[in-house]
Motif scaffolding. Sequence first.
Motif, PDB file in Angstrom:
ATOM      1  N   ALA A  49     -13.068  23.517  15.120  1.00 51.23           N
ATOM      2  CA  ALA A  49     -12.413  22.229  15.382  1.00 51.23           C
ATOM      3  C   ALA A  49     -12.814  21.139  14.392  1.00 51.23           C
ATOM      4  N   ARG A  50     -13.867  21.375  13.574  1.00 52.31           N
ATOM      5  CA  ARG A  50     -14.382  20.288  12.744  1.00 52.31           C
ATOM      6  C   ARG A  50     -14.148  20.524  11.262  1.00 52.31           C
ATOM      7  N   HIS A  51     -13.225  21.385  10.966  1.00 51.22           N
ATOM      8  CA  HIS A  51     -12.950  21.733   9.586  1.00 51.22           C
ATOM      9  C   HIS A  51     -12.265  20.559   8.884  1.00 51.22           C
ATOM     10  N   PRO A  52     -12.823  20.081   7.745  1.00 46.38           N
ATOM     11  CA  PRO A  52     -12.175  18.948   7.059  1.00 46.38           C
ATOM     12  C   PRO A  52     -10.876  19.390   6.396  1.00 46.38           C
ATOM     13  N   VAL A  53      -9.791  18.758   6.772  1.00 48.99           N
ATOM     14  CA  VAL A  53      -8.486  19.163   6.262  1.00 48.99           C
ATOM     15  C   VAL A  53      -7.761  17.958   5.674  1.00 48.99           C
ATOM     16  N   LEU A  54      -6.740  18.254   4.922  1.00 49.53           N
ATOM     17  CA  LEU A  54      -5.945  17.198   4.299  1.00 49.53           C
ATOM     18  C   LEU A  54      -5.073  16.510   5.348  1.00 49.53           C
ATOM     19  N   ALA A  55      -4.438  17.291   6.159  1.00 49.49           N
ATOM     20  CA  ALA A  55      -3.535  16.700   7.157  1.00 49.49           C
ATOM     21  C   ALA A  55      -3.371  17.673   8.309  1.00 49.49           C
ATOM     22  N   VAL A  56      -3.042  17.119   9.464  1.00 49.09           N
ATOM     23  CA  VAL A  56      -2.752  17.936  10.638  1.00 49.09           C
ATOM     24  C   VAL A  56      -1.267  17.798  10.949  1.00 49.09           C
ATOM     25  N   ALA A 104     -24.885  30.554   8.717  1.00 48.18           N
ATOM     26  CA  ALA A 104     -25.204  29.164   8.373  1.00 48.18           C
ATOM     27  C   ALA A 104     -24.399  28.746   7.146  1.00 48.18           C
ATOM     28  N   LEU A 105     -24.321  29.633   6.169  1.00 49.65           N
ATOM     29  CA  LEU A 105     -23.547  29.332   4.962  1.00 49.65           C
ATOM     30  C   LEU A 105     -22.076  29.139   5.325  1.00 49.65           C
ATOM     31  N   PHE A 106     -21.554  30.000   6.197  1.00 45.51           N
ATOM     32  CA  PHE A 106     -20.148  29.861   6.570  1.00 45.51           C
ATOM     33  C   PHE A 106     -19.915  28.577   7.368  1.00 45.51           C
ATOM     34  N   PHE A 107     -20.793  28.292   8.307  1.00 48.84           N
ATOM     35  CA  PHE A 107     -20.635  27.062   9.087  1.00 48.84           C
ATOM     36  C   PHE A 107     -20.702  25.829   8.176  1.00 48.84           C
ATOM     37  N   ALA A 108     -21.601  25.874   7.194  1.00 49.23           N
ATOM     38  CA  ALA A 108     -21.738  24.741   6.276  1.00 49.23           C
ATOM     39  C   ALA A 108     -20.440  24.507   5.514  1.00 49.23           C
ATOM     40  N   THR A 109     -19.866  25.567   4.967  1.00 52.65           N
ATOM     41  CA  THR A 109     -18.619  25.402   4.214  1.00 52.65           C
ATOM     42  C   THR A 109     -17.463  25.091   5.137  1.00 52.65           C
ATOM     43  N   GLY A 110     -17.622  25.443   6.418  1.00 51.23           N
ATOM     44  CA  GLY A 110     -16.550  25.164   7.378  1.00 51.23           C
ATOM     45  C   GLY A 110     -16.508  23.719   7.835  1.00 51.23           C
ATOM     46  N   ILE A 111     -17.686  23.097   7.873  1.00 53.04           N
ATOM     47  CA  ILE A 111     -17.771  21.727   8.399  1.00 53.04           C
ATOM     48  C   ILE A 111     -17.794  20.683   7.292  1.00 53.04           C
ATOM     49  N   LEU A 112     -18.476  20.976   6.183  1.00 52.12           N
ATOM     50  CA  LEU A 112     -18.750  19.967   5.165  1.00 52.12           C
ATOM     51  C   LEU A 112     -17.866  20.147   3.943  1.00 52.12           C
ATOM     52  N   ALA A 113     -17.511  19.021   3.337  1.00 52.64           N
ATOM     53  CA  ALA A 113     -16.699  19.072   2.122  1.00 52.64           C
ATOM     54  C   ALA A 113     -17.613  19.117   0.894  1.00 52.64           C
ATOM     55  N   ILE A 114     -17.012  19.330  -0.255  1.00 50.97           N
ATOM     56  CA  ILE A 114     -17.753  19.383  -1.518  1.00 50.97           C
ATOM     57  C   ILE A 114     -18.585  18.110  -1.671  1.00 50.97           C
ATOM     58  N   GLY A 115     -19.820  18.281  -2.089  1.00 50.11           N
ATOM     59  CA  GLY A 115     -20.645  17.097  -2.325  1.00 50.11           C
ATOM     60  C   GLY A 115     -22.107  17.403  -2.108  1.00 50.11           C
ATOM     61  N   SER A 127     -19.132   9.437  -2.165  1.00 45.72           N
ATOM     62  CA  SER A 127     -19.450  10.674  -2.868  1.00 45.72           C
ATOM     63  C   SER A 127     -20.285  11.632  -2.031  1.00 45.72           C
ATOM     64  N   ASN A 128     -20.689  11.212  -0.816  1.00 46.64           N
ATOM     65  CA  ASN A 128     -21.486  12.114   0.021  1.00 46.64           C
ATOM     66  C   ASN A 128     -20.701  13.382   0.351  1.00 46.64           C
ATOM     67  N   GLN A 129     -19.399  13.201   0.632  1.00 47.61           N
ATOM     68  CA  GLN A 129     -18.540  14.354   0.901  1.00 47.61           C
ATOM     69  C   GLN A 129     -17.165  14.060   0.330  1.00 47.61           C
ATOM     70  N   MET A 130     -16.776  14.833  -0.659  1.00 49.45           N
ATOM     71  CA  MET A 130     -15.455  14.659  -1.285  1.00 49.45           C
ATOM     72  C   MET A 130     -14.459  15.546  -0.533  1.00 49.45           C
ATOM     73  N   ASP A 131     -14.042  15.069   0.634  1.00 50.19           N
ATOM     74  CA  ASP A 131     -13.142  15.861   1.466  1.00 50.19           C
ATOM     75  C   ASP A 131     -11.721  15.809   0.915  1.00 50.19           C
ATOM     76  N   PRO A 132     -10.854  16.719   1.349  1.00 44.55           N
ATOM     77  CA  PRO A 132      -9.498  16.775   0.793  1.00 44.55           C
ATOM     78  C   PRO A 132      -8.722  15.475   0.956  1.00 44.55           C
ATOM     79  N   ARG A 133      -8.919  14.785   2.087  1.00 45.07           N
ATOM     80  CA  ARG A 133      -8.153  13.551   2.304  1.00 45.07           C
ATOM     81  C   ARG A 133      -8.567  12.470   1.311  1.00 45.07           C
ATOM     82  N   GLN A 134      -9.881  12.378   1.055  1.00 49.33           N
ATOM     83  CA  GLN A 134     -10.352  11.351   0.124  1.00 49.33           C
ATOM     84  C   GLN A 134      -9.828  11.659  -1.277  1.00 49.33           C
TER      85      GLN A 134
END
Lengths: 283, 392
Positions: B176-183, B347-358, A141-148
């Motif tokens: 390069a570190r954007h969390p994505v579903l698939a590449v 900083a806000l943009f970088f945060a949303t760019g690197i980190l997922a919801i949580g 739950s630390n990060q709910m990324d799209p893949r998870q």
Amino acid sequence: MRRLTAMLLGLIVFVTLRPAAGGVALPVRPESVKFAVIGDTGTGDKEEYDVGRQMAAVRARFPFDLVIMLGDNMYGRQRPEDFVDKFERPYGPLLKAGVLFYASLGNHDDQSNRFYKGFNMGGERYYSFAKKNVRFFVLDSNQMDPRQRAWLEEALKQSQDEWKVCYFHHPIYSDGGRHGSDVALRVAIEPLLMKYSVDVVFAGHDHIYERFKPQKGITYFVEGSSGELRRGDVKPSAATAAYFDQDQAFMLVEIGGEELTFEAVARTGAVVDSGVIPRKPRT
Amino acid sequence: MLRNHAAKAYTFGRHHERHRTTRGIFAVLFDHFLLLPLGVAIALVWANQSAESYFRVAQPLAFFVNEIGMTLFFALITQEIVEALMPHGALHSWRRWSLVLVAAVGGIVGSAGVYLAYVNLQYETLLASGWPIACAIDIAAVYYTLKIIFPRSGALPFVLLLGIATDAFGVLVVAARHPVLAVHTGGAALMIAALGIAALLRRLKVRTFWPYLMISGTLSWIAFYREGLHPAFALVPIVPFLPHEPRRLDLFADPPDDDATHHFEHEWNEVVQGILFLFGLVNGGVLLKGYDTGTWAMLAAALVGRPLGILAGVGLAVAAGLHLPRRIGWRELAVVACASSTGFTFALFFATGILAIGPVLAQITIGALATAAGAAMAFGAAKLLRVGRYAH
């Protein structure tokens, strides 16, 4: 003398294990799934050891063979020797008896802890496993990324198990004063939990015990007081069914047939909450 | 009847006056880039009053704002930088860059170092991946802070260059570190096609920006998306192909709209500001109770690590033989370093760019927003050191 000692021990076990007045006793059926629930344990303090001893004592009557860990399994330093002090020793008797611990990652856990054999995570941040007719879905739950999230949806969709239990560290329902509900996480995953009929959710992070009235058909528990504790931290709401924040605690859960029976047990052995949750009808 | 006319004239006058006041308010908001902070303020109130309703709106909108809308923001920034870097542009001379680059490296090392040290000391190594966020500088906020403190000073060009260099580094990391579903594969081919078409349009001397944006920009966006790179930067490789004119170094000045080169900027400036408002609205809403180790790590990094890092970097550069910019002494530099601690937008943009919801994103977002305290720190430093408007 020996007979007297045995009678006294039996009386102690009976007194400590009987449910609170008006409570529900665990049925202890041979074919049921039995497990314990602990959260925010890894302090290495006396209280964690007390809880570990109490769990070992309880096992004499309620032979659970599996423990689910709700994160923050380790606090502070996490070198190999710390795993001994903060996990292997407190739960030594259980580990010796072959009880398996399945952990989820909390905010204090090093991400590499998913490789620690004792936590049975298989090197994964999120995973699922089954025990008889119960499937457990363990999330990071630390990060709910799209893949998870996509993995969770697929895993829930594929599961034909009779019972679905989900657990992770950060509670999406909590009346803990320090942290409370993680609403962003709730909006991200609750629709999936509802859509695929998850029965019950366990989480830690707030150092309390709390049980919620069913929220959109799902029963939520917070059990983050198995090592850490924040006394008096609960601010109960209309959604609170029961809570306990005066001492460390853990849970015992039995799933058999159409019912889940649970007890919340304090460090002293007193049962502070108990009940039965019926299985959700599958659509 | 006269009274009626007078009443009508009075009503009309009041209406006209309210209309002028409203226009004046919007002018202030637009001219000083205040729409994003306004969006953040609304988001914070909304999220902390009715969290579930806020996130139910914000989460679905996030993709459209962050990954599509923000492409235009970065396109505008890129255009301004490209034009300043051209021959006869204000940033063309390497002499302007040398000291700034050292200061930027010092700031990055200082902020990242403090951030990583903090999270390790707290045994929350999970947060370590957020270090690029701690390096971000909000160029607009810092610029306006220093413009108030130093109405006429060499500090402004210095800090603009510092912000550009620092954030360019951050952009490379975040992309390069954007969390994505698939590449998926095939992105590289699309990118080559996008660049090829842009080059062809440039060769054909196409001066309107629309084909660059709609054809090359779209192909580039799809390429970035497929390759798992943050699509908000998709127009960055395309913008250099647009027709350009060299510009003086005043990033937020209003260049003359007398030719097609600046038509892109003028067409999209207000749209981009609207997008920035939405960006603040969609990403700024955090439960204030969600503060934790990441919040303090961000603040320590920005308010302590970065200023000290900048000063240390410049100190080393001066010791190695470089010179301080004209009209900037060490006291002025200290104030610039303090002001540079404001991360806010980037900083806000970088945060949303690197980190997922949580909760990791939430606590770091609180820290990112709180780095706005850097402005107060700059004013305090200027007053203490008696420089700029506080000089006697």
